[in-house]
Design a protein around this motif. Structure first.
Motif, mmCIF file in Angstrom:
data_model
loop_
_atom_site.group_PDB
_atom_site.id
_atom_site.type_symbol
_atom_site.label_atom_id
_atom_site.label_comp_id
_atom_site.label_asym_id
_atom_site.label_seq_id
_atom_site.Cartn_x
_atom_site.Cartn_y
_atom_site.Cartn_z
ATOM 1 N N UNK A 280 0.708 -1.452 0.110
ATOM 2 C CA UNK A 280 -0.053 -0.054 0.110
ATOM 3 C C UNK A 280 0.793 1.177 -0.120
ATOM 4 N N UNK A 281 1.946 1.023 0.578
ATOM 5 C CA UNK A 281 2.996 2.334 0.663
ATOM 6 C C UNK A 281 3.347 2.842 -0.670
ATOM 7 N N UNK A 282 3.313 1.833 -1.635
ATOM 8 C CA UNK A 282 3.867 2.297 -3.165
ATOM 9 C C UNK A 282 2.710 2.874 -3.747
ATOM 10 N N UNK A 283 1.503 2.706 -3.404
ATOM 11 C CA UNK A 283 0.325 3.117 -4.293
ATOM 12 C C UNK A 283 -0.458 4.434 -3.562
ATOM 13 N N UNK A 284 -0.276 4.711 -2.218
ATOM 14 C CA UNK A 284 -1.157 5.519 -1.559
ATOM 15 C C UNK A 284 -0.498 6.746 -0.801
ATOM 16 N N UNK A 285 -1.007 7.950 -1.023
ATOM 17 C CA UNK A 285 -0.674 8.771 -0.146
ATOM 18 C C UNK A 285 -2.133 9.489 0.472
ATOM 19 N N UNK A 286 -1.874 9.387 1.926
ATOM 20 C CA UNK A 286 -3.111 9.707 2.760
ATOM 21 C C UNK A 286 -2.745 10.799 3.706
ATOM 22 N N UNK A 287 -3.859 11.465 4.018
ATOM 23 C CA UNK A 287 -3.962 12.508 4.935
ATOM 24 C C UNK A 287 -4.065 12.031 6.374
ATOM 25 N N UNK A 288 -4.824 11.034 6.383
ATOM 26 C CA UNK A 288 -5.161 10.585 7.684
ATOM 27 C C UNK A 288 -5.166 9.064 7.520
ATOM 28 N N UNK A 289 -4.312 8.197 8.271
ATOM 29 C CA UNK A 289 -4.459 6.665 8.317
ATOM 30 C C UNK A 289 -5.105 6.236 9.706
ATOM 31 N N UNK A 290 -5.974 5.372 9.485
ATOM 32 C CA UNK A 290 -6.569 4.537 10.818
ATOM 33 C C UNK A 290 -5.937 3.204 10.750
ATOM 34 N N UNK A 291 -5.088 2.854 11.601
ATOM 35 C CA UNK A 291 -4.370 1.564 11.613
ATOM 36 C C UNK A 291 -4.677 0.737 12.672
ATOM 37 N N UNK A 292 -4.846 -0.533 12.478
ATOM 38 C CA UNK A 292 -5.240 -1.624 13.490
ATOM 39 C C UNK A 292 -4.202 -2.551 13.535
ATOM 40 N N UNK A 293 -3.117 -2.177 12.839
ATOM 41 C CA UNK A 293 -1.731 -3.219 12.721
ATOM 42 C C UNK A 293 -0.643 -2.764 13.551
ATOM 43 N N UNK A 294 -0.415 -1.637 13.765
ATOM 44 C CA UNK A 294 0.735 -1.293 14.652
ATOM 45 C C UNK A 294 1.961 -1.649 14.310
ATOM 46 N N UNK A 295 3.041 -2.233 14.851
ATOM 47 C CA UNK A 295 4.600 -2.032 14.691
ATOM 48 C C UNK A 295 4.828 -2.532 13.020
ATOM 49 N N UNK A 296 4.155 -3.792 12.646
ATOM 50 C CA UNK A 296 4.260 -4.085 11.306
ATOM 51 C C UNK A 296 4.210 -3.113 10.015
ATOM 52 N N UNK A 297 3.249 -2.121 10.478
ATOM 53 C CA UNK A 297 3.046 -1.282 9.438
ATOM 54 C C UNK A 297 3.714 0.062 9.582
ATOM 55 N N UNK A 298 4.321 0.410 10.628
ATOM 56 C CA UNK A 298 4.632 1.606 11.022
ATOM 57 C C UNK A 298 5.442 2.410 10.038
ATOM 58 N N UNK A 299 6.463 1.681 9.543
ATOM 59 C CA UNK A 299 7.414 2.451 8.504
ATOM 60 C C UNK A 299 6.731 2.631 7.146
ATOM 61 N N UNK A 300 5.912 1.603 6.695
ATOM 62 C CA UNK A 300 5.140 2.005 5.627
ATOM 63 C C UNK A 300 4.223 2.989 5.805
ATOM 64 N N UNK A 301 3.481 2.985 6.987
ATOM 65 C CA UNK A 301 2.458 4.160 7.285
ATOM 66 C C UNK A 301 3.118 5.492 7.093
ATOM 67 N N UNK A 302 4.234 5.632 7.653
ATOM 68 C CA UNK A 302 4.846 6.845 7.558
ATOM 69 C C UNK A 302 5.246 7.304 6.176
ATOM 70 N N UNK A 303 5.677 6.348 5.223
ATOM 71 C CA UNK A 303 5.877 6.461 3.906
ATOM 72 C C UNK A 303 4.540 6.878 3.234
ATOM 73 N N UNK A 304 3.540 6.374 3.432
ATOM 74 C CA UNK A 304 2.339 6.601 3.083
ATOM 75 C C UNK A 304 1.455 8.071 3.203
#
Length: 318
Positions: free
Chosen positions: A196-220
């Motif tokens: 998803x980090x290669x496809x999406x740029x978001x103003x707000x991210x609602x995350x239920x995953x936590x650590x596994x997605x942290x770096x990619x969430x910051x990228x997105x």
């Protein structure tokens, strides 16, 4: 009355439908005769011994319910016996009756059945408080919702669309992606096949995953973006690149709803009643119910939720 008790930490088999003392409403509480209760992943954690109820809360699982007000305690405002309601709970929803502070009680929205209403309190309060109060999502901005086919995900995508935002979701199957798109998502990413980090740029991210997605969430995140973490299904500890966060002038928020005070929950519930309930009543946002299962068979309901194959909410009915 009867309630589902957790006899010991473990699998679904530890849930037991048993006779327990009838509760009474304390001052400031209403007693609800439960029609239905919604399942949440926190219930699974409680059953496993990882998420005990807050001090003073019921030992029985269940963080939301719907039903009819059976009795009203002293100092209650706005409710009386016979009212059809739904409620946000700190615990106790898997039962025939549950007392709850009146500030956490909502009327059943127009056009929603009494049973369906049990699918609303937890997701509505979670989405309103995190996406809008904390995340400050605005019209025209993009929201990324992880777990878009979940109860929270299906509600978040509908509500964000109703407020004029663009919505992208992640989901793990073609069926779930198709359902999210039917509900109004602008884009859906299969997290099993794409990053998803290669496809999406978001103003707000609602995350239920936590650590596994942290770096990619910051990228997105977009510049000025807001990451709101509400679950830790992918772990609690991860590496955070503060330089990248600083360069984007972005922020991270982590919140929990269950342990908040009655006063804090009351603020959220009032916000839901004023801003979300009119949209539910108009049909712009609706509860998505995957399965309705007898309360005495809560073990089966937990297995359905744990399978991860559901879309929307799983409900227990009396």
């Amino acid at each position: 009355m009867h309630a589902i008790a957790v006899t010991r930490p473990g699998g679904p088999e530890v849930l037991e439908w048993r006779e327990v003392p009838d509760p009474r409403p304390a001052p400031g509480e209403v007693l609800i005769e439960v029609a239905a209760a919604g399942l949440n992943r926190a219930d699974l954690l409680q059953r496993q011994g990882h998420y005990p109820p807050p001090p003073g809360a019921s030992e029985f699982p269940g963080m939301e319910c719907s039903g009819v007000v059976a009795e009203v305690g002293e100092d209650v405002e706005g409710f009386r016996a016979g009212d059809e309601v739904c409620a946000l709970l700190a615990g106790g929803g898997y039962a025939e009756k549950v007392p709850v502070p009146w500030e956490q009680v909502l009327p059943v929205p127009e056009g929603v059945s009494l049973v369906e209403a049990a699918a609303l309190p937890e997701v509505a309060c979670t989405v309103w408080s995190n996406v809008f109060m904390v995340g400050r999502l605005r019209r025209g901005e993009t929201l990324l919702v992880h777990g878009g086919a979940s109860g929270i995900g299906t509600f978040a995508l509908q509500l964000a669309k109703a407020f004029g935002s663009r919505v992208v979701v992640t989901a793990g199957s073609a069926d779930k992606i198709a359902r999210c798109l039917e509900l109004g998502a602008d884009e859906a990413v299969n997290y099993r096949e794409e990053d998803f980090a290669e496809k999406v740029t978001a103003d707000v991210i609602l995350d239920i995953i936590g650590a596994k997605y942290l770096a990619r969430n910051i990228s997105a995140l977009a510049t000025g973006g807001r990451l709101v973490v509400i679950g830790l299904q992918g772990g609690a500890k991860g590496d955070l690149d503060l330089g990248r966060l600083l360069a984007k002038r972005a922020s991270i928020h982590a919140t929990a709803l269950r342990t908040r005070s009655v006063a804090e929950k009351g603020v959220i519930v009032r916000g839901v009643r004023d801003n979300v309930w009119p949209l539910v009543g108009a049909g712009s946002v609706r509860p998505i119910v995957h399965a309705v299962i007898p309360m005495a068979d809560a073990a089966h309901a937990h297995r359905v939720l744990e399978s991860g194959e559901h879309i929307g909410k799983v409900l227990l009915v009396r």
